[in-house]
Design a protein around this motif. Sequence first.
Motif, PDB file in Angstrom:
ATOM      1  N   THR A 108      -2.293  22.803  -6.706  1.00 24.39           N
ATOM      2  CA  THR A 108      -2.858  21.453  -6.745  1.00 24.39           C
ATOM      3  C   THR A 108      -2.637  20.767  -5.403  1.00 24.39           C
ATOM      4  O   THR A 108      -1.677  21.051  -4.688  1.00 24.39           O
ATOM      5  N   LEU A 109      -3.521  19.858  -5.098  1.00 27.60           N
ATOM      6  CA  LEU A 109      -3.397  19.005  -3.915  1.00 27.60           C
ATOM      7  C   LEU A 109      -3.903  17.628  -4.309  1.00 27.60           C
ATOM      8  O   LEU A 109      -5.062  17.479  -4.703  1.00 27.60           O
ATOM      9  N   VAL A 110      -3.014  16.658  -4.254  1.00 27.34           N
ATOM     10  CA  VAL A 110      -3.371  15.283  -4.580  1.00 27.34           C
ATOM     11  C   VAL A 110      -3.033  14.428  -3.377  1.00 27.34           C
ATOM     12  O   VAL A 110      -1.926  14.466  -2.867  1.00 27.34           O
ATOM     13  N   SER A 111      -4.003  13.654  -2.939  1.00 28.24           N
ATOM     14  CA  SER A 111      -3.803  12.745  -1.819  1.00 28.24           C
ATOM     15  C   SER A 111      -4.359  11.392  -2.247  1.00 28.24           C
ATOM     16  O   SER A 111      -5.480  11.308  -2.745  1.00 28.24           O
ATOM     17  N   THR A 134       0.853  -1.179   0.000  1.00 27.08           N
ATOM     18  CA  THR A 134       0.000   0.000   0.000  1.00 27.08           C
ATOM     19  C   THR A 134       0.893   1.234   0.000  1.00 27.08           C
ATOM     20  O   THR A 134       1.828   1.324   0.792  1.00 27.08           O
ATOM     21  N   THR A 135       0.596   2.164  -0.896  1.00 32.64           N
ATOM     22  CA  THR A 135       1.337   3.410  -0.986  1.00 32.64           C
ATOM     23  C   THR A 135       0.402   4.558  -0.644  1.00 32.64           C
ATOM     24  O   THR A 135      -0.689   4.667  -1.202  1.00 32.64           O
ATOM     25  N   VAL A 136       0.841   5.383   0.294  1.00 30.02           N
ATOM     26  CA  VAL A 136       0.101   6.583   0.681  1.00 30.02           C
ATOM     27  C   VAL A 136       0.913   7.767   0.189  1.00 30.02           C
ATOM     28  O   VAL A 136       2.094   7.888   0.513  1.00 30.02           O
ATOM     29  N   GLU A 137       0.288   8.638  -0.615  1.00 29.34           N
ATOM     30  CA  GLU A 137       1.000   9.761  -1.203  1.00 29.34           C
ATOM     31  C   GLU A 137       0.260  11.068  -0.980  1.00 29.34           C
ATOM     32  O   GLU A 137      -0.969  11.093  -0.914  1.00 29.34           O
ATOM     33  N   LYS A 138       1.055  12.123  -0.891  1.00 34.48           N
ATOM     34  CA  LYS A 138       0.516  13.480  -0.839  1.00 34.48           C
ATOM     35  C   LYS A 138       1.417  14.342  -1.711  1.00 34.48           C
ATOM     36  O   LYS A 138       2.635  14.278  -1.607  1.00 34.48           O
ATOM     37  N   GLU A 139       0.804  15.125  -2.585  1.00 33.49           N
ATOM     38  CA  GLU A 139       1.560  16.009  -3.463  1.00 33.49           C
ATOM     39  C   GLU A 139       0.847  17.352  -3.533  1.00 33.49           C
ATOM     40  O   GLU A 139      -0.380  17.412  -3.668  1.00 33.49           O
ATOM     41  N   MET A 140       1.623  18.413  -3.405  1.00 33.88           N
ATOM     42  CA  MET A 140       1.076  19.766  -3.474  1.00 33.88           C
ATOM     43  C   MET A 140       1.967  20.619  -4.360  1.00 33.88           C
ATOM     44  O   MET A 140       3.178  20.454  -4.360  1.00 33.88           O
ATOM     45  N   THR A 141       1.357  21.522  -5.090  1.00 35.45           N
ATOM     46  CA  THR A 141       2.122  22.535  -5.811  1.00 35.45           C
ATOM     47  C   THR A 141       1.577  23.903  -5.431  1.00 35.45           C
ATOM     48  O   THR A 141       0.410  24.056  -5.067  1.00 35.45           O
ATOM     49  N   TRP A 142       2.451  24.870  -5.518  1.00 37.82           N
ATOM     50  CA  TRP A 142       2.154  26.242  -5.093  1.00 37.82           C
ATOM     51  C   TRP A 142       2.464  27.171  -6.245  1.00 37.82           C
ATOM     52  O   TRP A 142       3.507  27.045  -6.886  1.00 37.82           O
ATOM     53  N   LEU A 201       6.887  25.329  -7.518  1.00 39.85           N
ATOM     54  CA  LEU A 201       7.231  25.047  -6.131  1.00 39.85           C
ATOM     55  C   LEU A 201       6.318  23.907  -5.696  1.00 39.85           C
ATOM     56  O   LEU A 201       5.093  24.016  -5.802  1.00 39.85           O
ATOM     57  N   GLY A 202       6.894  22.814  -5.262  1.00 35.00           N
ATOM     58  CA  GLY A 202       6.061  21.668  -4.943  1.00 35.00           C
ATOM     59  C   GLY A 202       6.596  20.843  -3.792  1.00 35.00           C
ATOM     60  O   GLY A 202       7.736  20.991  -3.356  1.00 35.00           O
ATOM     61  N   TYR A 203       5.739  19.961  -3.330  1.00 37.88           N
ATOM     62  CA  TYR A 203       6.044  19.062  -2.224  1.00 37.88           C
ATOM     63  C   TYR A 203       5.427  17.698  -2.569  1.00 37.88           C
ATOM     64  O   TYR A 203       4.307  17.628  -3.060  1.00 37.88           O
ATOM     65  N   SER A 204       6.169  16.649  -2.298  1.00 38.52           N
ATOM     66  CA  SER A 204       5.648  15.313  -2.539  1.00 38.52           C
ATOM     67  C   SER A 204       6.164  14.388  -1.453  1.00 38.52           C
ATOM     68  O   SER A 204       7.344  14.469  -1.071  1.00 38.52           O
ATOM     69  N   GLN A 205       5.295  13.550  -0.957  1.00 40.66           N
ATOM     70  CA  GLN A 205       5.684  12.586   0.070  1.00 40.66           C
ATOM     71  C   GLN A 205       4.962  11.282  -0.193  1.00 40.66           C
ATOM     72  O   GLN A 205       3.766  11.279  -0.519  1.00 40.66           O
ATOM     73  N   ALA A 206       5.663  10.177  -0.084  1.00 38.27           N
ATOM     74  CA  ALA A 206       5.065   8.870  -0.275  1.00 38.27           C
ATOM     75  C   ALA A 206       5.607   7.913   0.767  1.00 38.27           C
ATOM     76  O   ALA A 206       6.776   7.954   1.110  1.00 38.27           O
ATOM     77  N   VAL A 207       4.733   7.065   1.247  1.00 39.26           N
ATOM     78  CA  VAL A 207       5.107   6.034   2.202  1.00 39.26           C
ATOM     79  C   VAL A 207       4.562   4.725   1.659  1.00 39.26           C
ATOM     80  O   VAL A 207       3.389   4.617   1.333  1.00 39.26           O
ATOM     81  N   GLU A 208       5.439   3.713   1.563  1.00 42.07           N
ATOM     82  CA  GLU A 208       4.987   2.411   1.090  1.00 42.07           C
ATOM     83  C   GLU A 208       5.031   1.434   2.246  1.00 42.07           C
ATOM     84  O   GLU A 208       6.026   1.334   2.962  1.00 42.07           O
TER      85      GLU A 208
END
Length: 151
Positions: A39-42, A24-32, A140-147
């Motif tokens: 954008t906000l993707v979860s 299972t991968t949990v991701e969050k991505e945001m751009t500014w 400008l962005g942020y991305s985080q993923a946990v598997e």
Amino acid sequence: MNKQVWIEKALGLGIQEFEIYQSTTVEKEMTWFQGQMDTLVSSKVTGTSIRGIVDGKMANMALEEIDDSMCETVLKSLIEQAHIISNEETDSLRKPEPIEYVKKDVTWNMASTEYVKNILQSLEAKILAYDPRVIQVGYLGYSQAVEVAVL
């Protein structure tokens, strides 16, 4: 997914060796962009990989959405894929090995949306203030993923 049902069905259809892997991968991505969140993707996605040996040929499939009602159809597709392989070598799966679970005292937490928003806003302000020739921050962005392995 009832893995035992899948294993029994696979063996019943003539798949000599069969394995299932899930994570299972949990991701969050945001751009500014220009002072606001663009954008906000979860997402949270469980991926399933299966592979099996049919007549000495290994075939594999990767699936995102899976349930037990798909079992026979998916396994028949796996068998069909194995029959298409023209490789002369005989494949085999590694035998299961003992798994040593290691308990870690570290917990990773996903950063809150508000925290990331504040960081991105602060970064944009600092970039714009750095030099008067900078009139816009292109990306400008942020991305985080946990598997998390489900096995």
